[in-house]
Design a protein around this motif. Sequence first.
Motif, mmCIF file in Angstrom:
data_model
loop_
_atom_site.group_PDB
_atom_site.id
_atom_site.type_symbol
_atom_site.label_atom_id
_atom_site.label_comp_id
_atom_site.label_asym_id
_atom_site.label_seq_id
_atom_site.Cartn_x
_atom_site.Cartn_y
_atom_site.Cartn_z
ATOM 1 N N ASP A 4 -24.875 -44.846 8.855
ATOM 2 C CA ASP A 4 -24.745 -44.721 7.399
ATOM 3 C C ASP A 4 -23.414 -45.301 6.955
ATOM 4 O O ASP A 4 -22.358 -44.881 7.401
ATOM 5 C CB ASP A 4 -24.824 -43.243 7.005
ATOM 6 N N SER A 5 -23.457 -46.333 6.102
ATOM 7 C CA SER A 5 -22.227 -46.965 5.611
ATOM 8 C C SER A 5 -22.068 -46.774 4.112
ATOM 9 O O SER A 5 -21.466 -47.581 3.431
ATOM 10 C CB SER A 5 -22.222 -48.466 5.944
ATOM 11 N N SER A 6 -22.666 -45.716 3.571
ATOM 12 C CA SER A 6 -22.581 -45.449 2.141
ATOM 13 C C SER A 6 -21.146 -45.151 1.754
ATOM 14 O O SER A 6 -20.323 -44.800 2.600
ATOM 15 C CB SER A 6 -23.466 -44.251 1.772
ATOM 16 N N PRO A 7 -20.788 -45.298 0.430
ATOM 17 C CA PRO A 7 -19.427 -45.060 -0.015
ATOM 18 C C PRO A 7 -18.927 -43.652 0.280
ATOM 19 O O PRO A 7 -17.734 -43.412 0.301
ATOM 20 C CB PRO A 7 -19.509 -45.310 -1.533
ATOM 21 N N GLU A 8 -19.871 -42.699 0.495
ATOM 22 C CA GLU A 8 -19.460 -41.314 0.736
ATOM 23 C C GLU A 8 -19.198 -41.045 2.210
ATOM 24 O O GLU A 8 -18.910 -39.928 2.607
ATOM 25 C CB GLU A 8 -20.528 -40.341 0.218
ATOM 26 N N ARG A 9 -19.329 -42.106 3.054
ATOM 27 C CA ARG A 9 -19.154 -41.900 4.481
ATOM 28 C C ARG A 9 -18.201 -42.944 5.052
ATOM 29 O O ARG A 9 -18.095 -44.049 4.547
ATOM 30 C CB ARG A 9 -20.508 -41.978 5.209
ATOM 31 N N ILE A 10 -17.444 -42.581 6.090
ATOM 32 C CA ILE A 10 -16.567 -43.495 6.796
ATOM 33 C C ILE A 10 -17.028 -43.535 8.246
ATOM 34 O O ILE A 10 -16.909 -42.554 8.981
ATOM 35 C CB ILE A 10 -15.097 -43.025 6.732
ATOM 36 N N GLN A 11 -17.594 -44.697 8.661
ATOM 37 C CA GLN A 11 -18.096 -44.854 10.024
ATOM 38 C C GLN A 11 -18.986 -43.680 10.432
ATOM 39 O O GLN A 11 -18.858 -43.102 11.520
ATOM 40 C CB GLN A 11 -16.919 -45.014 11.003
ATOM 41 N N ILE A 30 -8.095 -29.678 -3.791
ATOM 42 C CA ILE A 30 -9.130 -30.641 -4.186
ATOM 43 C C ILE A 30 -10.277 -30.636 -3.177
ATOM 44 O O ILE A 30 -11.455 -30.701 -3.559
ATOM 45 C CB ILE A 30 -8.558 -32.069 -4.360
ATOM 46 N N LEU A 31 -9.967 -30.525 -1.896
ATOM 47 C CA LEU A 31 -11.032 -30.479 -0.891
ATOM 48 C C LEU A 31 -11.855 -29.207 -1.045
ATOM 49 O O LEU A 31 -13.096 -29.232 -0.975
ATOM 50 C CB LEU A 31 -10.436 -30.554 0.515
ATOM 51 N N SER A 32 -11.190 -28.097 -1.292
ATOM 52 C CA SER A 32 -11.891 -26.824 -1.479
ATOM 53 C C SER A 32 -12.850 -26.901 -2.666
ATOM 54 O O SER A 32 -13.996 -26.446 -2.592
ATOM 55 C CB SER A 32 -10.872 -25.704 -1.698
ATOM 56 N N LYS A 33 -12.390 -27.494 -3.772
ATOM 57 C CA LYS A 33 -13.238 -27.586 -4.966
ATOM 58 C C LYS A 33 -14.402 -28.542 -4.758
ATOM 59 O O LYS A 33 -15.541 -28.252 -5.158
ATOM 60 C CB LYS A 33 -12.390 -28.025 -6.162
ATOM 61 N N MET A 34 -14.150 -29.685 -4.131
ATOM 62 C CA MET A 34 -15.220 -30.657 -3.936
ATOM 63 C C MET A 34 -16.317 -30.100 -3.034
ATOM 64 O O MET A 34 -17.496 -30.409 -3.207
ATOM 65 C CB MET A 34 -14.658 -31.965 -3.376
ATOM 66 N N ARG A 35 -15.939 -29.284 -2.068
ATOM 67 C CA ARG A 35 -16.933 -28.680 -1.180
ATOM 68 C C ARG A 35 -17.857 -27.717 -1.916
ATOM 69 O O ARG A 35 -18.995 -27.490 -1.488
ATOM 70 C CB ARG A 35 -16.219 -27.945 -0.047
ATOM 71 N N LYS A 36 -17.379 -27.156 -3.009
ATOM 72 C CA LYS A 36 -18.170 -26.185 -3.762
ATOM 73 C C LYS A 36 -19.063 -26.838 -4.814
ATOM 74 O O LYS A 36 -19.914 -26.171 -5.403
ATOM 75 C CB LYS A 36 -17.236 -25.181 -4.451
ATOM 76 N N GLN A 37 -18.883 -28.126 -5.051
ATOM 77 C CA GLN A 37 -19.688 -28.815 -6.053
ATOM 78 C C GLN A 37 -21.058 -29.182 -5.487
ATOM 79 O O GLN A 37 -21.205 -29.388 -4.284
ATOM 80 C CB GLN A 37 -18.983 -30.091 -6.527
ATOM 81 N N GLU A 38 -22.023 -29.266 -6.369
ATOM 82 C CA GLU A 38 -23.354 -29.720 -5.984
ATOM 83 C C GLU A 38 -23.444 -31.217 -6.225
ATOM 84 O O GLU A 38 -22.944 -31.732 -7.220
ATOM 85 C CB GLU A 38 -24.425 -28.989 -6.802
ATOM 86 N N GLY A 39 -24.094 -31.928 -5.314
ATOM 87 C CA GLY A 39 -24.225 -33.364 -5.469
ATOM 88 C C GLY A 39 -22.919 -34.071 -5.123
ATOM 89 O O GLY A 39 -22.061 -33.547 -4.414
#
Length: 299
Positions: A4-11, A30-39
């Motif tokens: 998977d080389s999508s923008p949301e993934r690194i290698q 910021i990492l804590s908040k992003m983990r709690k978001q849907e999508g």
Amino acid sequence: MGEDSSPERIQGVSKLEHLSKLTEYKNSTILSKMRKQEGKPHAVCTDVDGTWIRRIELSESERQSLSPDQLNLRKQEIDSLNDVYLDSTKRNKQFLDDKNVPTVAMTGRDHQDLLDLREKLGTIADFDILVGSQGGEIFVRQQDGTYLQDEKHRKLVEQFDRKKVHSVLKQFMADFSQKLSFMARDTDENIALYERDPEAKQHGLTTAESPLPYKVLCNFVGNQQEAESLKSNLEKTLVSKDVSPFSVVIVGSGGRMDLWDVEIVPMDKLGATQYLVEETGMDAVVVGDGGNDLDMVRY
């Protein structure tokens, strides 16, 4: 299936997982908040002065033309409006926090100035990421309220050759523009003072602040068309002298139509926004009110 080389993934590794392995991000808000978001994660990237924090001040003409009674009434009116703006920002910040949407400050202020602002204004200035010096600094808020610098970004901007930029600007001024001049903190005299004494201002040797490591500051006198032409010519000159990285930022100064602040920085707000989107995999909702926000908002 391929990797998977999508923008949301690194290698093949999710970007959130990648961030969790970085010292400055693994315990970040910021990492804590992003983990709690849907999508797909998203954040609000906002200019600070005039956008996130809006304050009305008495103009010089009002100070000179209004009677004492009129001046008092005007001050009361301004205080009332500023209270409304501050309350609105508080409610916006609470709404975003409740939705686990990170806030990213995008400003020309340096990060220490932002930390001082935080001490003054409290939680409305508790940004999850501080992008200071037009994009030349990125600091990440930790769960304990402290900030750590984004190391990958730091290594990128450390390639900025401040002395070379200053030298190129001096020659540019001599050859092309009598209307462009260094601000007080970037004159040869002031730079020399701070090289001899890093606390020159505290010791009474100068009234100017010290030169900034990732920013060279000038003033330009001219109309908007001339300012746009100056930006283009400066960019061409810096490229021809093999200066990299750099970005030329020109914004109006002091409310005048003929005075401009010219800043040469390693990365501007647009570059910093693109960097954060790429590194975190988030979508950015961008807000600003000034000329130095235009490219960022268009992005």
